[in-house]
Design a protein around this motif. Structure first.
Motif, PDB file in Angstrom:
ATOM      1  N   GLN A 185     -46.781  14.352 -12.452  1.00  0.00           N
ATOM      2  CA  GLN A 185     -47.130  15.417 -11.511  1.00  0.00           C
ATOM      3  C   GLN A 185     -46.175  15.439 -10.319  1.00  0.00           C
ATOM      4  OE1 GLN A 185     -50.699  15.194  -8.842  1.00  0.00           O
ATOM      5  NE2 GLN A 185     -51.527  16.730 -10.274  1.00  0.00           N
ATOM      6  N   ARG A 186     -45.853  14.253  -9.800  1.00  0.00           N
ATOM      7  CA  ARG A 186     -44.918  14.154  -8.678  1.00  0.00           C
ATOM      8  C   ARG A 186     -43.547  14.698  -9.068  1.00  0.00           C
ATOM      9  NH1 ARG A 186     -40.750  11.187  -7.082  1.00  0.00           N
ATOM     10  NH2 ARG A 186     -40.803  10.020  -9.050  1.00  0.00           N
ATOM     11  N   LYS A 187     -43.076  14.344 -10.251  1.00  0.00           N
ATOM     12  CA  LYS A 187     -41.758  14.808 -10.694  1.00  0.00           C
ATOM     13  C   LYS A 187     -41.734  16.320 -10.893  1.00  0.00           C
ATOM     14  CE  LYS A 187     -40.149  10.533 -12.887  1.00  0.00           C
ATOM     15  NZ  LYS A 187     -39.706   9.887 -14.138  1.00  0.00           N
ATOM     16  N   GLU A 188     -42.805  16.865 -11.457  1.00  0.00           N
ATOM     17  CA  GLU A 188     -42.857  18.314 -11.660  1.00  0.00           C
ATOM     18  C   GLU A 188     -42.920  19.053 -10.330  1.00  0.00           C
ATOM     19  OE1 GLU A 188     -42.353  19.970 -14.432  1.00  0.00           O
ATOM     20  OE2 GLU A 188     -42.049  18.046 -15.448  1.00  0.00           O
ATOM     21  N   PHE A 189     -43.598  18.470  -9.353  1.00  0.00           N
ATOM     22  CA  PHE A 189     -43.635  19.049  -8.006  1.00  0.00           C
ATOM     23  C   PHE A 189     -42.224  19.123  -7.434  1.00  0.00           C
ATOM     24  CE2 PHE A 189     -43.687  18.717  -3.422  1.00  0.00           C
ATOM     25  CZ  PHE A 189     -44.694  19.586  -3.026  1.00  0.00           C
ATOM     26  N   ILE A 190     -41.452  18.033  -7.580  1.00  0.00           N
ATOM     27  CA  ILE A 190     -40.089  17.987  -7.051  1.00  0.00           C
ATOM     28  C   ILE A 190     -39.196  18.978  -7.788  1.00  0.00           C
ATOM     29  CG2 ILE A 190     -38.040  16.533  -6.755  1.00  0.00           C
ATOM     30  CD1 ILE A 190     -39.927  14.172  -6.329  1.00  0.00           C
ATOM     31  N   LYS A 191     -39.341  19.076  -9.100  1.00  0.00           N
ATOM     32  CA  LYS A 191     -38.534  20.032  -9.862  1.00  0.00           C
ATOM     33  C   LYS A 191     -38.784  21.456  -9.376  1.00  0.00           C
ATOM     34  CE  LYS A 191     -38.362  17.344 -14.175  1.00  0.00           C
ATOM     35  NZ  LYS A 191     -38.807  17.317 -15.592  1.00  0.00           N
ATOM     36  N   LEU A 192     -40.062  21.796  -9.188  1.00  0.00           N
ATOM     37  CA  LEU A 192     -40.394  23.137  -8.698  1.00  0.00           C
ATOM     38  C   LEU A 192     -39.798  23.379  -7.317  1.00  0.00           C
ATOM     39  CD1 LEU A 192     -44.129  23.596  -9.799  1.00  0.00           C
ATOM     40  CD2 LEU A 192     -42.161  24.979 -10.516  1.00  0.00           C
ATOM     41  N   TRP A 193     -39.893  22.383  -6.452  1.00  0.00           N
ATOM     42  CA  TRP A 193     -39.337  22.519  -5.106  1.00  0.00           C
ATOM     43  C   TRP A 193     -37.833  22.796  -5.175  1.00  0.00           C
ATOM     44  CZ3 TRP A 193     -42.050  22.077  -0.422  1.00  0.00           C
ATOM     45  CH2 TRP A 193     -41.245  22.141   0.719  1.00  0.00           C
ATOM     46  N   THR A 194     -37.149  22.062  -6.047  1.00  0.00           N
ATOM     47  CA  THR A 194     -35.705  22.202  -6.170  1.00  0.00           C
ATOM     48  C   THR A 194     -35.339  23.594  -6.675  1.00  0.00           C
ATOM     49  OG1 THR A 194     -35.661  19.847  -6.757  1.00  0.00           O
ATOM     50  CG2 THR A 194     -33.639  21.079  -7.106  1.00  0.00           C
ATOM     51  N   LEU A 195     -36.038  24.083  -7.674  1.00  0.00           N
ATOM     52  CA  LEU A 195     -35.783  25.413  -8.226  1.00  0.00           C
ATOM     53  C   LEU A 195     -36.087  26.509  -7.209  1.00  0.00           C
ATOM     54  CD1 LEU A 195     -37.328  24.730 -11.724  1.00  0.00           C
ATOM     55  CD2 LEU A 195     -34.949  25.456 -11.361  1.00  0.00           C
ATOM     56  N   LYS A 196     -37.180  26.366  -6.476  1.00  0.00           N
ATOM     57  CA  LYS A 196     -37.553  27.378  -5.495  1.00  0.00           C
ATOM     58  C   LYS A 196     -36.553  27.408  -4.338  1.00  0.00           C
ATOM     59  CE  LYS A 196     -42.185  27.735  -4.790  1.00  0.00           C
ATOM     60  NZ  LYS A 196     -42.672  28.907  -5.531  1.00  0.00           N
ATOM     61  N   GLU A 197     -36.114  26.229  -3.910  1.00  0.00           N
ATOM     62  CA  GLU A 197     -35.120  26.154  -2.842  1.00  0.00           C
ATOM     63  C   GLU A 197     -33.809  26.806  -3.272  1.00  0.00           C
ATOM     64  OE1 GLU A 197     -33.922  25.336   0.936  1.00  0.00           O
ATOM     65  OE2 GLU A 197     -35.845  24.602   0.186  1.00  0.00           O
ATOM     66  N   ALA A 198     -33.404  26.582  -4.528  1.00  0.00           N
ATOM     67  CA  ALA A 198     -32.166  27.181  -5.031  1.00  0.00           C
ATOM     68  C   ALA A 198     -32.264  28.710  -5.012  1.00  0.00           C
ATOM     69  CB  ALA A 198     -31.877  26.684  -6.443  1.00  0.00           C
ATOM     70  N   TYR A 199     -33.420  29.263  -5.381  1.00  0.00           N
ATOM     71  CA  TYR A 199     -33.590  30.717  -5.363  1.00  0.00           C
ATOM     72  C   TYR A 199     -33.497  31.274  -3.953  1.00  0.00           C
ATOM     73  CZ  TYR A 199     -36.009  35.181  -5.136  1.00  0.00           C
ATOM     74  OH  TYR A 199     -36.340  36.483  -4.858  1.00  0.00           O
ATOM     75  N   VAL A 200     -34.195  30.646  -3.012  1.00  0.00           N
ATOM     76  CA  VAL A 200     -34.159  31.122  -1.627  1.00  0.00           C
ATOM     77  C   VAL A 200     -32.729  31.090  -1.086  1.00  0.00           C
ATOM     78  CG1 VAL A 200     -34.903  30.606   0.726  1.00  0.00           C
ATOM     79  CG2 VAL A 200     -36.556  30.511  -1.140  1.00  0.00           C
ATOM     80  N   LYS A 201     -31.981  30.046  -1.432  1.00  0.00           N
ATOM     81  CA  LYS A 201     -30.603  29.941  -0.957  1.00  0.00           C
ATOM     82  C   LYS A 201     -29.700  30.974  -1.628  1.00  0.00           C
ATOM     83  CE  LYS A 201     -28.946  25.818  -0.128  1.00  0.00           C
ATOM     84  NZ  LYS A 201     -28.541  24.409  -0.344  1.00  0.00           N
ATOM     85  N   ALA A 202     -29.946  31.272  -2.907  1.00  0.00           N
ATOM     86  CA  ALA A 202     -29.169  32.306  -3.590  1.00  0.00           C
ATOM     87  C   ALA A 202     -29.467  33.678  -3.002  1.00  0.00           C
ATOM     88  CB  ALA A 202     -29.473  32.298  -5.088  1.00  0.00           C
ATOM     89  N   LEU A 203     -30.710  33.892  -2.639  1.00  0.00           N
ATOM     90  CA  LEU A 203     -31.104  35.164  -2.021  1.00  0.00           C
ATOM     91  C   LEU A 203     -30.358  35.371  -0.713  1.00  0.00           C
ATOM     92  CD1 LEU A 203     -33.149  37.401  -2.757  1.00  0.00           C
ATOM     93  CD2 LEU A 203     -34.793  36.238  -1.273  1.00  0.00           C
ATOM     94  N   GLY A 204     -30.098  34.272   0.005  1.00  0.00           N
ATOM     95  CA  GLY A 204     -29.254  34.321   1.191  1.00  0.00           C
ATOM     96  C   GLY A 204     -29.864  34.959   2.410  1.00  0.00           C
ATOM     97  N   LYS A 205     -31.198  35.041   2.455  1.00  0.00           N
ATOM     98  CA  LYS A 205     -31.857  35.687   3.582  1.00  0.00           C
ATOM     99  C   LYS A 205     -32.761  34.739   4.368  1.00  0.00           C
ATOM    100  CE  LYS A 205     -31.877  40.250   1.389  1.00  0.00           C
ATOM    101  NZ  LYS A 205     -32.718  41.396   0.941  1.00  0.00           N
ATOM    102  N   GLY A 206     -32.771  33.478   3.997  1.00  0.00           N
ATOM    103  CA  GLY A 206     -33.581  32.509   4.708  1.00  0.00           C
ATOM    104  C   GLY A 206     -34.988  32.391   4.145  1.00  0.00           C
TER     105      GLY A 206
END
Length: 296
Positions: A185-206
């Motif tokens: 569960q902890r690892k899946e939480f971290i994976k989701l966080w990493t993927l979501k952070e990558a999307y927000v950064k690709a969006l480039g709007k903060g």
């Protein structure tokens, strides 16, 4: 008074750096991912070389960091960006020291192409991420890119589901709640966080433009590593973005998100190793072309 290692590097110093080997630009829908492991860069003279590549404002920001470790990581991060971008521009006479950058209206850094009017290459996009023990830079052409790194062994002080309910979408909370093993569960939480952070950064709007609880990262059924981006309110999936998730340096999860301007269905991102050929420059610039991520 104790003098930091980076302060010592600001003393008069001149040395000719080896030339970067030119690289072919990434194709459309392809991301080149570079990384550096700070603990593997131990040469003081090499760090001095790196400090020469930075602009005065960049060096000032490095010196503002508290402690040698933070200063070193900041220096390596800025060096990684400069040497990586320059590798794709060397046919046009651009070297790492002359590169100039600007920020978009939301603060995302990008290459200032106005200073390279004779450059016929398509526009390069880049994004950088770092932890205490790893720095990475992703490069694309034509399409925005976002990357994020998270330590696989990152400890979560609070209850995973409590944090998920605070930050994640309802579908992601439901997914995590079905996992009985706390470590998984902890690892899946971290994976989701990493993927979501990558999307927000690709969006480039903060972050404020795309809070984590307004969208869902959903694993594609029947695929190996494919993900969908779905809106929390409408549950509608947006196929304009592609994701990749891989393990980096045996210690980190690395997420890559790129905008698919052709909105192709296609296969999920696949990864393949660049092989040992790219490692020849590791002692010159401390970076390695680790993998190429492709949506084709």
């Amino acid at each position: 008074m104790r003098t930091s290692i980076m302060s010592q590097m600001q003393r008069s110093f001149s040395i000719e750096l080896p030339k970067l080997v030119p690289l072919q630009l990434p194709s459309r829908m392809e991301t080149h991912l570079w990384y550096v492991v700070p603990d593997e860069v131990k040469s003081t003279s090499l760090l001095k070389h790196y400090s020469q590549l930075l602009s005065p404002p960049e060096n000032d920001k490095v010196l503002q960091m508290r402690g040698d470790k933070l200063q070193k990581n900041a220096l390596l991060a800025r060096t990684l960006v400069r040497t990586t971008i320059a590798r794709y521009q060397t046919n046009n006479g651009v070297d790492p020291q002359t590169l100039m950058f600007k920020k978009n209206m939301y603060g995302k850094p990008e290459v200032d192409r106005q200073n390279y009017k004779n450059c016929s290459d398509p526009p390069l996009h880049f994004n950088i991420s770092h932890t205490d023990s790893l720095v990475a830079c992703g490069v694309t052409v034509h399409v925005p890119v976002g990357i994020d790194l998270e330590d696989k062994d990152r400890k979560i002080k609070h209850d995973v589901l409590t944090l998920a309910e605070r930050f994640y979408s309802t579908d992601e909370v439901t997914f995590l709640s079905t996992i009985p093993d706390p470590e998984v569960q902890r690892k899946e939480f971290i994976k989701l966080w990493t993927l979501k952070e990558a999307y927000v950064k690709a969006l480039g709007k903060g972050f404020s433009a795309a809070p984590f609880n307004t969208f869902t990262i959903q694993s594609k059924g029947g695929t190996n590593g494919g993900y969908n981006l779905c809106e929390e309110e409408t549950k509608k999936c947006n196929r304009d973005w592609k994701f990749g998730l891989l393990e980096l340096a045996d210690s980190h999860y690395a997420a890559i998100c790129i905008e698919d301007d052709q909105a192709s269905e296609g296969d999920p991102m696949r990864t393949w190793s660049s092989g040992d050929g790219a490692k020849e420059d590791v002692y010159q610039y401390g970076v390695i072309l680790l993998q190429t991520i492709t949506g084709k």
